[in-house]
Design a protein around this motif. Structure first.
Motif, PDB file in Angstrom:
ATOM      1  N   LEU A 163       3.782 -69.380  28.038  1.00  0.00           N
ATOM      2  CA  LEU A 163       4.094 -70.457  28.978  1.00  0.00           C
ATOM      3  C   LEU A 163       2.845 -71.307  29.191  1.00  0.00           C
ATOM      4  CD1 LEU A 163       5.910 -71.807  31.145  1.00  0.00           C
ATOM      5  CD2 LEU A 163       5.069 -70.065  32.749  1.00  0.00           C
ATOM      6  N   VAL A 164       2.995 -72.614  29.092  1.00  0.00           N
ATOM      7  CA  VAL A 164       1.867 -73.522  29.267  1.00  0.00           C
ATOM      8  C   VAL A 164       2.351 -74.768  29.999  1.00  0.00           C
ATOM      9  CG1 VAL A 164       2.210 -74.631  27.022  1.00  0.00           C
ATOM     10  CG2 VAL A 164      -0.058 -74.647  28.067  1.00  0.00           C
ATOM     11  N   GLN A 165       1.467 -75.381  30.758  1.00  0.00           N
ATOM     12  CA  GLN A 165       1.817 -76.597  31.466  1.00  0.00           C
ATOM     13  C   GLN A 165       1.805 -77.799  30.523  1.00  0.00           C
ATOM     14  OE1 GLN A 165      -0.846 -76.978  34.827  1.00  0.00           O
ATOM     15  NE2 GLN A 165       0.413 -75.631  36.086  1.00  0.00           N
TER      16      GLN A 165
ATOM     17  N   SER B 238      -1.728 -81.196  23.622  1.00  0.00           N
ATOM     18  CA  SER B 238      -0.933 -82.191  24.348  1.00  0.00           C
ATOM     19  C   SER B 238       0.544 -81.815  24.361  1.00  0.00           C
ATOM     20  CB  SER B 238      -1.116 -83.578  23.705  1.00  0.00           C
ATOM     21  OG  SER B 238      -2.479 -83.951  23.698  1.00  0.00           O
ATOM     22  N   LEU B 239       0.809 -80.586  24.709  1.00  0.00           N
ATOM     23  CA  LEU B 239       2.179 -80.085  24.666  1.00  0.00           C
ATOM     24  C   LEU B 239       3.064 -80.786  25.680  1.00  0.00           C
ATOM     25  CD1 LEU B 239       1.357 -76.355  24.040  1.00  0.00           C
ATOM     26  CD2 LEU B 239       2.924 -77.715  22.662  1.00  0.00           C
ATOM     27  N   LYS B 240       4.322 -80.964  25.274  1.00  0.00           N
ATOM     28  CA  LYS B 240       5.313 -81.636  26.102  1.00  0.00           C
ATOM     29  C   LYS B 240       6.482 -80.674  26.368  1.00  0.00           C
ATOM     30  CE  LYS B 240       4.338 -85.979  23.657  1.00  0.00           C
ATOM     31  NZ  LYS B 240       4.929 -87.072  22.849  1.00  0.00           N
ATOM     32  N   PRO B 241       7.229 -80.901  27.431  1.00  0.00           N
ATOM     33  CA  PRO B 241       8.395 -80.033  27.691  1.00  0.00           C
ATOM     34  C   PRO B 241       9.364 -79.977  26.518  1.00  0.00           C
ATOM     35  CG  PRO B 241       7.900 -81.333  29.632  1.00  0.00           C
ATOM     36  CD  PRO B 241       6.995 -81.844  28.540  1.00  0.00           C
ATOM     37  N   GLU B 242       9.473 -81.058  25.764  1.00  0.00           N
ATOM     38  CA  GLU B 242      10.384 -81.066  24.614  1.00  0.00           C
ATOM     39  C   GLU B 242       9.884 -80.226  23.445  1.00  0.00           C
ATOM     40  OE1 GLU B 242       9.196 -83.723  26.281  1.00  0.00           O
ATOM     41  OE2 GLU B 242       8.768 -85.405  24.926  1.00  0.00           O
ATOM     42  N   ASP B 243       8.672 -79.711  23.544  1.00  0.00           N
ATOM     43  CA  ASP B 243       8.167 -78.784  22.522  1.00  0.00           C
ATOM     44  C   ASP B 243       8.643 -77.354  22.780  1.00  0.00           C
ATOM     45  OD1 ASP B 243       5.067 -80.571  22.628  1.00  0.00           O
ATOM     46  OD2 ASP B 243       6.602 -80.694  21.068  1.00  0.00           O
ATOM     47  N   THR B 244       9.296 -77.136  23.900  1.00  0.00           N
ATOM     48  CA  THR B 244       9.799 -75.807  24.225  1.00  0.00           C
ATOM     49  C   THR B 244      10.819 -75.357  23.193  1.00  0.00           C
ATOM     50  OG1 THR B 244       9.439 -76.092  26.600  1.00  0.00           O
ATOM     51  CG2 THR B 244      11.091 -74.465  25.926  1.00  0.00           C
ATOM     52  N   ALA B 245      10.567 -74.177  22.601  1.00  0.00           N
ATOM     53  CA  ALA B 245      11.434 -73.660  21.543  1.00  0.00           C
ATOM     54  C   ALA B 245      10.927 -72.296  21.105  1.00  0.00           C
ATOM     55  CB  ALA B 245      11.447 -74.605  20.343  1.00  0.00           C
ATOM     56  N   VAL B 246      11.729 -71.634  20.270  1.00  0.00           N
ATOM     57  CA  VAL B 246      11.251 -70.461  19.559  1.00  0.00           C
ATOM     58  C   VAL B 246      10.638 -70.953  18.251  1.00  0.00           C
ATOM     59  CG1 VAL B 246      11.878 -68.314  18.407  1.00  0.00           C
ATOM     60  CG2 VAL B 246      12.968 -68.929  20.580  1.00  0.00           C
ATOM     61  N   TYR B 247       9.380 -70.599  18.032  1.00  0.00           N
ATOM     62  CA  TYR B 247       8.655 -71.025  16.840  1.00  0.00           C
ATOM     63  C   TYR B 247       8.627 -69.873  15.844  1.00  0.00           C
ATOM     64  CZ  TYR B 247       7.118 -75.292  19.103  1.00  0.00           C
ATOM     65  OH  TYR B 247       7.090 -76.525  19.703  1.00  0.00           O
ATOM     66  N   SER B 248       9.076 -70.160  14.627  1.00  0.00           N
ATOM     67  CA  SER B 248       9.156 -69.132  13.597  1.00  0.00           C
ATOM     68  C   SER B 248       8.307 -69.519  12.390  1.00  0.00           C
ATOM     69  CB  SER B 248      10.603 -68.924  13.149  1.00  0.00           C
ATOM     70  OG  SER B 248      11.418 -68.494  14.218  1.00  0.00           O
ATOM     71  N   CYS B 249       7.732 -68.505  11.801  1.00  0.00           N
ATOM     72  CA  CYS B 249       6.896 -68.659  10.620  1.00  0.00           C
ATOM     73  C   CYS B 249       7.741 -68.444   9.370  1.00  0.00           C
ATOM     74  CB  CYS B 249       5.772 -67.633  10.701  1.00  0.00           C
ATOM     75  SG  CYS B 249       4.678 -67.570   9.288  1.00  0.00           S
TER      76      CYS B 249
ATOM     77  N   THR C 138       7.054 -72.081  25.808  1.00  0.00           N
ATOM     78  CA  THR C 138       7.678 -72.774  26.922  1.00  0.00           C
ATOM     79  C   THR C 138       6.663 -73.696  27.570  1.00  0.00           C
ATOM     80  OG1 THR C 138       9.146 -70.897  27.346  1.00  0.00           O
ATOM     81  CG2 THR C 138       8.914 -72.528  29.099  1.00  0.00           C
ATOM     82  N   VAL C 139       7.011 -74.969  27.644  1.00  0.00           N
ATOM     83  CA  VAL C 139       6.127 -75.960  28.248  1.00  0.00           C
ATOM     84  C   VAL C 139       6.796 -76.439  29.535  1.00  0.00           C
ATOM     85  CG1 VAL C 139       4.856 -78.103  27.945  1.00  0.00           C
ATOM     86  CG2 VAL C 139       5.387 -76.661  25.957  1.00  0.00           C
ATOM     87  N   SER C 140       6.201 -76.056  30.644  1.00  0.00           N
ATOM     88  CA  SER C 140       6.820 -76.356  31.936  1.00  0.00           C
ATOM     89  C   SER C 140       5.780 -76.310  33.033  1.00  0.00           C
ATOM     90  CB  SER C 140       7.927 -75.343  32.237  1.00  0.00           C
ATOM     91  OG  SER C 140       8.460 -75.554  33.534  1.00  0.00           O
TER      92      SER C 140
END
Length: 123
Positions: free
Chosen positions: A11-13, A84-95, A120-122
């Motif tokens: 989780l990051v702001q 510069s993370l944005k709320p729309e970057d919230t997702a499950v990231y897979s390699c 999660t960007v919130s």
């Protein structure tokens, strides 16, 4: 068989940064392209960034200039620096990786996926 294990999510702001790592292990002879994909709730999985064994990179337009993909071939590891993370970057990231393995019958190239890590960007 090749195993991909991601780490570094959380989780990051908004405006913050995270660094994801993905380590590949197994009977690896070589790895060609490695990449990061993401899937947000209710959306299709999309390519975030890709890097070849020679270091050529490709980014989704939505992350260009904010995310940087890199890899350490000696460690069979790929990284994704996300700034510069944005709320729309919230997702499950897979390699994802195209890996050549050494088998009893010769060499075999397959595509492999990790299980994913939540970002999660919130505020």
């Amino acid at each position: 068989q090749v195993r991909l294990v991601e780490s570094g999510g959380g989780l990051v702001q908004p405006g913050g940064s995270l660094r994801l790592s993905c380590a590949a292990s197994g009977s690896i002879f070589s790895i060609n392209a490695m990449g990061w994909y993401r899937q947000a709730p209710g959306k299709q999985r999309e390519l975030v960034a890709l890097i070849t064994s020679g270091g050529t990179t490709n980014y989704a337009g939505s992350v260009k200039g904010r995310f940087t993909i890199s890899r350490d071939n000696a460690k069979n590891t790929v990284y994704l620096q996300m700034n510069s993370l944005k709320p729309e970057d919230t997702a499950v990231y897979s390699c994802n990786a195209d890996a050549k393995t050494r088998t009893t019958y010769g060499y075999l190239t397959n595509n492999y996926w990790g299980r994913g890590t939540q970002v999660t960007v919130s505020s």
